[in-house]
Design an enzyme around this catalytic site. Structure first.
Site, mmCIF file in Angstrom:
data_model
loop_
_atom_site.group_PDB
_atom_site.id
_atom_site.type_symbol
_atom_site.label_atom_id
_atom_site.label_comp_id
_atom_site.label_asym_id
_atom_site.label_seq_id
_atom_site.Cartn_x
_atom_site.Cartn_y
_atom_site.Cartn_z
ATOM 1 N N HIS A 4 0.858 -1.182 0.000
ATOM 2 C CA HIS A 4 0.000 0.000 0.000
ATOM 3 C C HIS A 4 0.901 1.242 0.000
ATOM 4 C CE1 HIS A 4 -2.602 3.180 1.569
ATOM 5 N NE2 HIS A 4 -3.623 2.452 1.142
ATOM 6 N N ASP A 52 0.969 4.235 1.324
ATOM 7 C CA ASP A 52 1.331 4.833 2.613
ATOM 8 C C ASP A 52 2.271 3.924 3.398
ATOM 9 O OD1 ASP A 52 -0.249 7.079 2.135
ATOM 10 O OD2 ASP A 52 -2.024 6.147 3.033
ATOM 11 N N LYS A 53 2.047 2.624 3.306
ATOM 12 C CA LYS A 53 2.918 1.688 4.016
ATOM 13 C C LYS A 53 4.294 1.587 3.355
ATOM 14 C CE LYS A 53 1.432 1.045 7.550
ATOM 15 N NZ LYS A 53 2.325 1.444 8.617
ATOM 16 N N GLU A 82 10.793 11.651 6.581
ATOM 17 C CA GLU A 82 9.481 11.568 5.945
ATOM 18 C C GLU A 82 9.640 11.173 4.479
ATOM 19 O OE1 GLU A 82 6.968 12.079 7.902
ATOM 20 O OE2 GLU A 82 7.853 13.196 9.558
ATOM 21 N N GLU A 106 14.699 15.728 8.929
ATOM 22 C CA GLU A 106 15.864 16.177 9.701
ATOM 23 C C GLU A 106 16.599 14.972 10.260
ATOM 24 O OE1 GLU A 106 12.806 18.667 9.036
ATOM 25 O OE2 GLU A 106 12.598 17.402 10.824
ATOM 26 N N LYS A 165 -5.634 -4.201 0.617
ATOM 27 C CA LYS A 165 -6.251 -3.795 1.882
ATOM 28 C C LYS A 165 -7.142 -4.927 2.385
ATOM 29 C CE LYS A 165 -7.428 0.595 2.249
ATOM 30 N NZ LYS A 165 -8.110 1.914 2.055
ATOM 31 N N PHE A 179 -8.759 -4.284 -10.021
ATOM 32 C CA PHE A 179 -7.691 -3.618 -9.276
ATOM 33 C C PHE A 179 -6.368 -3.893 -9.997
ATOM 34 C CE2 PHE A 179 -6.168 -2.893 -4.573
ATOM 35 C CZ PHE A 179 -5.378 -1.841 -4.999
ATOM 36 N N ASP A 216 -2.295 5.808 -6.228
ATOM 37 C CA ASP A 216 -2.467 6.728 -5.106
ATOM 38 C C ASP A 216 -1.107 7.120 -4.562
ATOM 39 O OD1 ASP A 216 -5.427 6.881 -4.508
ATOM 40 O OD2 ASP A 216 -5.160 4.710 -4.449
ATOM 41 N N ALA A 217 -0.951 8.388 -4.230
ATOM 42 C CA ALA A 217 0.282 8.841 -3.588
ATOM 43 C C ALA A 217 0.395 8.238 -2.193
ATOM 44 C CB ALA A 217 0.305 10.366 -3.520
ATOM 45 N N ARG A 247 0.509 8.157 7.587
ATOM 46 C CA ARG A 247 -0.899 8.373 7.276
ATOM 47 C C ARG A 247 -1.761 7.160 7.629
ATOM 48 N NH1 ARG A 247 -2.001 11.311 1.639
ATOM 49 N NH2 ARG A 247 -1.398 9.286 0.805
ATOM 50 N N LYS A 248 -1.193 6.144 8.252
ATOM 51 C CA LYS A 248 -1.967 4.958 8.635
ATOM 52 C C LYS A 248 -1.804 4.689 10.130
ATOM 53 C CE LYS A 248 -4.069 3.645 4.892
ATOM 54 N NZ LYS A 248 -4.207 5.033 4.444
ATOM 55 N N LYS A 265 11.011 7.910 12.844
ATOM 56 C CA LYS A 265 11.384 8.670 14.035
ATOM 57 C C LYS A 265 12.256 7.831 14.962
ATOM 58 C CE LYS A 265 7.114 11.382 14.024
ATOM 59 N NZ LYS A 265 5.868 11.703 14.741
ATOM 60 N N LYS A 303 11.891 10.611 20.084
ATOM 61 C CA LYS A 303 10.556 11.133 19.799
ATOM 62 C C LYS A 303 9.539 10.287 20.557
ATOM 63 C CE LYS A 303 12.876 13.060 16.283
ATOM 64 N NZ LYS A 303 14.350 12.999 16.231
ATOM 65 N N ASP A 318 6.437 10.329 20.511
ATOM 66 C CA ASP A 318 5.353 9.810 19.677
ATOM 67 C C ASP A 318 5.537 8.319 19.456
ATOM 68 O OD1 ASP A 318 3.895 12.094 19.274
ATOM 69 O OD2 ASP A 318 4.846 12.629 17.383
#
Length: 402
Positions: free
Chosen positions: A16, A18-19, A44, A57, A176, A242, A250-251, A256-257, A277, A281, A283
């Protein structure tokens, strides 16, 4: 009196978009950590037709070949010319700078050491940002995860496995999964609906080839015997076709997941993403720690369900708050469990990093199929190694007065 309800969670395959972005960002992190474990990394990735952009960074002594890392990650996933997104010919752009000195100063020299409040080594590292993080555990599965996201992950993982090993040769990397579970009160009792959408080669028949192969090799092997499947609905590629997938369709973007990465919506989320990260961090590292705490609470038998919230201020080592909610399933009151957590777990960033050994190149494996509910060296926060200490601490805490 219990009532029946439905809960749905989704997962996505390693292909996918995003993955793919998450895996590239974490592959860069791993490459940097292989050479310099003290690096600060916030990487990123954005990808679209014919292009991969890596930015962010990074402060490090390492000198990774980032375009090479990107292409190898794409090849490992299966993005070759046949898929429409070719690892060998895609353009790779890199735009990286060093971490802000303002952030670096507060992280490297926490408020507690700057003010002389503490000379404990764990007090030196401040949190890399403010924010809140959640961890969750439930005894409804062996891995102490909610059933819908656990099954969705395992189906997505299996979708990739049968593609890689040639069992279903017409599959391509993107895909998916989605699983809807019927609950009777808080108990999962039946599989209501499964949705699988999988990228495939052109000209493959949906009804006679794709649907039966997905049901036989992806869905049925994952469904547990203890859940009723007699009325299950199965949708395979319900859009019909598909053939165009991945970053061509898709970008993709790192981070985003986040609901796929955690509990499939079953627990709250602080909003921070993980991939790319380093563990300064919070997060990432504090979300892992919150899962570690929640899982040990449930594994210790102190509660059947537990959600832990941590919160931090940038440049400060100690959490500004720690909270637990057992949703009425606790063997003892939540305040006693919280007291036991405070006795057993040091949740300052440096302590988390040390106890979970997070300054290692372990992150690529986490970037697809969920950060939780898995086993292996890349998932130390899944260990239930504080169970005995928690039980002892909980038993020693005076009972709360009504």
């Amino acid at each position: 009196m219990s009532f029946k309800s439905l809960f749905t969670s989704e997962s996505v395959t390693e292909g996918h978009p995003d993955k793919v972005a998450d895996q590239i960002s974490d592959s860069v992190l791993d490459a940097v950590f292989t050479e310099d474990p003290e690096s600060r990394v916030a990487c990123e990735t954005f990808l679209t037709t014919g292009h991969v952009y890596v930015g962010g960074e990074i402060t490090t002594k390492a000198q990774p070949n980032i375009p090479k890392v990107v292409r190898q990650t794409l090849k490992d996933i299966g993005y070759t010319k046949e898929s429409g997104f070719d690892a060998d010919s895609v353009a790779v752009s890199v735009a990286l700078d060093e971490q802000s000195p303002d952030i670096s100063g507060g992280v490297s020299n926490a408020l507690e050491t700057r003010t002389g409040e503490s000379d404990d080594p764990y007090a030196k590292l401040g949190a890399g940002d403010q924010g809140m993080m959640f961890g969750y555990a439930s005894d409804e599965t062996d891995v102490l995860m909610p059933t819908p996201i656990h099954l969705a992950h395992r189906m997505a993982e299996r979708l990739a496995k049968v593609r890689h090993d040639g069992t279903v040769p017409f599959l391509l990397p993107d895909g998916k999964t989605q699983v809807t579970i019927t609950y009777d009160g808080n108990e999962p009792v039946a599989v209501d609906t499964v949705v699988v959408s999988s990228h495939h080669l052109p000209g493959v028949d949906l009804d006679n080839e794709i649907r039966p192969a997905i049901e036989q090799h992806v869905v049925r092997p994952i469904l547990p015997d203890n859940l009723d499947q007699s009325n299950m609905r199965l949708f395979v590629n319900p859009s019909g076709r598909f053939e165009v997938g991945g970053p061509v369709a898709d970008a993709g973007l790192t981070g985003r997941k986040i609901i796929v990465d955690t509990y499939g919506g079953f627990a709250r989320h602080g909003g921070g993403a993980f991939s790319g990260k380093d563990p300064s961090k919070v997060d990432r590292s504090a979300t892992y720690a919150a899962r570690w705490v929640a899982k040990n609470v449930v594994a210790a038998g102190l509660a059947r369900r537990a959600e832990v919230q941590l919160a931090y201020a940038i440049g400060v080592a100690q959490p500004v708050s720690i909270r637990i909610d057992t949703f009425g399933t606790g063997r003892i009151p939540d305040e006693q469990i919280l007291a036991a957590i405070n006795e057993v777990f040091d949740l300052r960033p440096a302590a988390i990093i040390d106890k979970l050994n997070l300054r290692r190149p372990i992150y690529r494996k986490t970037a697809a199929y969920g950060h939780f509910g898995r086993v292996g060296d890349s998932f130390p926060w899944e260990e239930t190694n504080r169970v005995d200490e928690l039980r002892a601490a909980a038993d020693s805490v005076p009972a709360a007065r009504g």
